[in-house]
Design a protein around this motif. Structure first.
Motif, short mmCIF file in Angstrom:
data_model
loop_
_atom_site.label_atom_id
_atom_site.label_comp_id
_atom_site.label_asym_id
_atom_site.label_seq_id
_atom_site.Cartn_x
_atom_site.Cartn_y
_atom_site.Cartn_z
N HIS A 1 0.79 -1.23 0.00
CA HIS A 1 0.00 0.00 0.00
C HIS A 1 0.83 1.28 0.00
N SER A 2 2.15 1.19 0.32
CA SER A 2 2.92 2.44 0.42
C SER A 2 4.32 2.40 -0.19
N PRO B 1 -0.57 -10.11 4.78
CA PRO B 1 0.44 -9.19 5.33
C PRO B 1 -0.14 -7.81 5.62
N ASP B 2 0.42 -7.12 6.61
CA ASP B 2 -0.05 -5.80 7.02
C ASP B 2 0.05 -4.76 5.91
N ASN C 1 -6.47 -4.07 2.62
CA ASN C 1 -7.65 -4.94 2.78
C ASN C 1 -7.50 -5.85 3.98
N SER C 2 -6.26 -6.23 4.29
CA SER C 2 -6.01 -7.15 5.39
C SER C 2 -6.55 -6.59 6.71
N HIS C 3 -6.36 -5.30 6.93
CA HIS C 3 -6.82 -4.67 8.17
C HIS C 3 -8.35 -4.67 8.25
N LYS D 1 -0.77 -14.78 10.74
CA LYS D 1 -0.34 -13.86 9.69
C LYS D 1 0.53 -14.62 8.70
N THR D 2 0.17 -14.51 7.44
CA THR D 2 0.84 -15.33 6.43
C THR D 2 0.91 -14.57 5.11
#
Length: 337
Positions: free
Chosen positions: A128-129, A189-190, A194-196, A220-221
Motif C-alpha cells: 500500500h505504500s 500481510p499488514d 484490505n487485510s486490516h 499472519k501469512t
C-alpha cells in the motif's frame, strides 16, 4: 522481415520523405497524381503505418497500462477482459504487466509504462505504500492512475473497492451461526490495506456474538496456496483447537483445506472453511468453497471508465467507487452432520 518505412517509399520513387508523408495523410496540397503514385508504391512495398508514431504527433499513444499483482487466480484475467471491452471500442489498447507480489517488480512495471508513454495506468497494488512516491510523481507528470481492489493509503486517488469490512463480518457471522466458535483467521500481510479491514470484520463479529478473541487463532501469512498449507500445518502442530477457518483469500483457504484433508480432517464436519476474493477456483475444489466473490468484471469496467474520464479531462476529480460483493455459500461450511 524488414519493416518498410516512408524513407523506403521516398527512395523507391526518388521523391522527398516529406512529400510521401503528406501524400499518405491525404494532404490537399499534394497533386492527385503524386498521391496515387505514393499509395501504389506503399501497397507494392508492403508499407504499414506505425500507429505509435502517428499518435505521438498528437501527444497520445492510445495505450493504457494495466499492472496486476499476480495471475495465479482468474481474478486478473476477469478484470483485464472487462477493461479491454471498454477501451478497445474507444481505440485504446492495453499493455499488461504482472508484479508477482513484489513491490520492486511493481516499481519496474510502473517505469516501463512510463517509458512506453501510456496515456494512463490501472493498477492493483502489491504494497500500500512502498511505491507511493512513484504514484505521486507519475500523476504529477500527467499520467493519470486508477487503483482497484488493493489500494494505496493516499487519499487523493481514484479507487474501486468493495466493502471488505462488512462482507468479512457477514462471512464470519455465517460460520458462527453454523455452530462454529473457534474460528481461525488466516490474515494477509499488514502492507495490504484490505487485510486490516477483513481482520476488523472478523474481530468485531466475534465480539458481537460474545466469543472470546484468541490471538493464537490469527495466523499472519502470505497470499499463496502454499502459505495456506503452512498456516493450517502450524495450527495443527501447535495443537491449537479450531473448528473453522476464515481466510483472507481463496488461495489461502484452498491451501489450508488441502492440507487438512491430507491429515484426515473432515471438511466441513471437523472444520468449516471460508475465504474472500472467490473465483471459479472455489467451485473446482472438493468440497466446494464458501467465499465472498468480488465483482471483478465490474471492477475492470469501472476502472476503464474512470481512466477514460481522466484521459479526456485531467482535471476530473478523483472518486472512490464502492462495489457490492456477493457471499456464495457452498459445501465447505455446511452445518455438522
Amino acid at each position: 522481415m524488414k519493416h518498410i518505412t516512408i524513407k523506403d517509399i521516398a527512395k523507391h520513387l526518388t521523391i522527398s520523405v516529406s512529400t510521401v508523408s503528406r501524400a499518405l495523410v491525404d494532404d490537399k496540397n499534394i497533386r492527385r497524381e503524386t498521391k496515387e503514385k505514393v499509395l501504389e508504391a506503399a501497397k507494392k512495398l508492403g508499407y504499414k503505418p506505425n500507429p505509435v508514431a502517428t499518435n505521438l504527433k498528437y501527444g497520445r499513444t492510445n495505450t493504457v497500462g494495466v499492472i496486476v499483482p499476480e495471475m495465479v487466480t482468474p481474478s486478473a484475467s476477469l478484470v483485464i477482459e472487462a477493461i479491454q471491452r471498454v477501451l478497445y471500442p474507444k481505440g485504446l489498447k492495453v499493455i499488461i504487466a504482472q508484479s508477482n507480489e513484489n513491490s520492486e517488480t511493481e516499481r519496474e512495471n510502473l517505469l516501463t509504462m512510463e517509458r512506453f508513454m501510456v496515456d494512463g495506468i490501472i493498477i492493483c497494488l502489491c504494497h500500500h505504500s512502498k511505491n507511493k512516491e512513484e504514484y505521486m510523481r507519475l500523476q504529477k507528470e500527467g499520467i493519470p492512475m486508477v487503483f482497484y481492489d488493493r489500494i494505496p493509503d493516499a487519499p487523493d486517488a481514484s479507487k474501486i473497492v468493495v466493502n471488505d469490512y462488512t462482507k468479512s463480518f457477514f462471512l464470519v457471522e455465517h460460520l458462527i451461526r453454523s455452530g462454529r466458535k473457534r474460528i481461525a483467521h488466516l490474515q494477509a500481510p499488514d502492507y495490504i490495506l484490505n487485510s486490516h479491514e477483513r481482520y476488523r470484520g472478523y474481530r468485531n463479529c466475534l465480539e458481537k456474538f460474545n466469543i472470546p478473541y484468541d490471538d493464537n487463532l490469527v495466523i499472519k501469512t502470505g497470499m499463496t496456496i502454499a502459505n495456506g498449507r503452512q498456516a493450517a500445518e502450524r495450527l495443527l502442530k501447535n495443537k491449537i483447537p479450531f473448528d473453522a477457518i476464515f481466510a483472507f483469500t481463496e488461495t489461502l483457504a484452498i491451501g489450508a483445506m488441502n492440507y487438512l484433508r491430507e491429515q484426515s480432517v473432515k471438511i466441513p464436519n471437523d472444520v468449516a472453511i471460508a475465504g474472500f476474493s472467490g473465483t471459479e477456483l472455489s467451485t473446482i475444489v472438493y468440497p466446494q468453497l464458501t467465499t465472498v466473490e468480488q465483482p471483478f468484471e465490474k471492477m475492470g469496467q469501472t476502472a476503464a471508465e474512470l481512466i477514460l474520464e481522466k484521459i479526456k479531462n485531467p482535471e476530473t476529480s478523483n472518486r472512490t467507487v464502492v462495489l457490492d460483493a456477493e457471499m456464495k455459500l457452498r459445501q465447505s461450511t455446511e452445518c455438522r452432520i
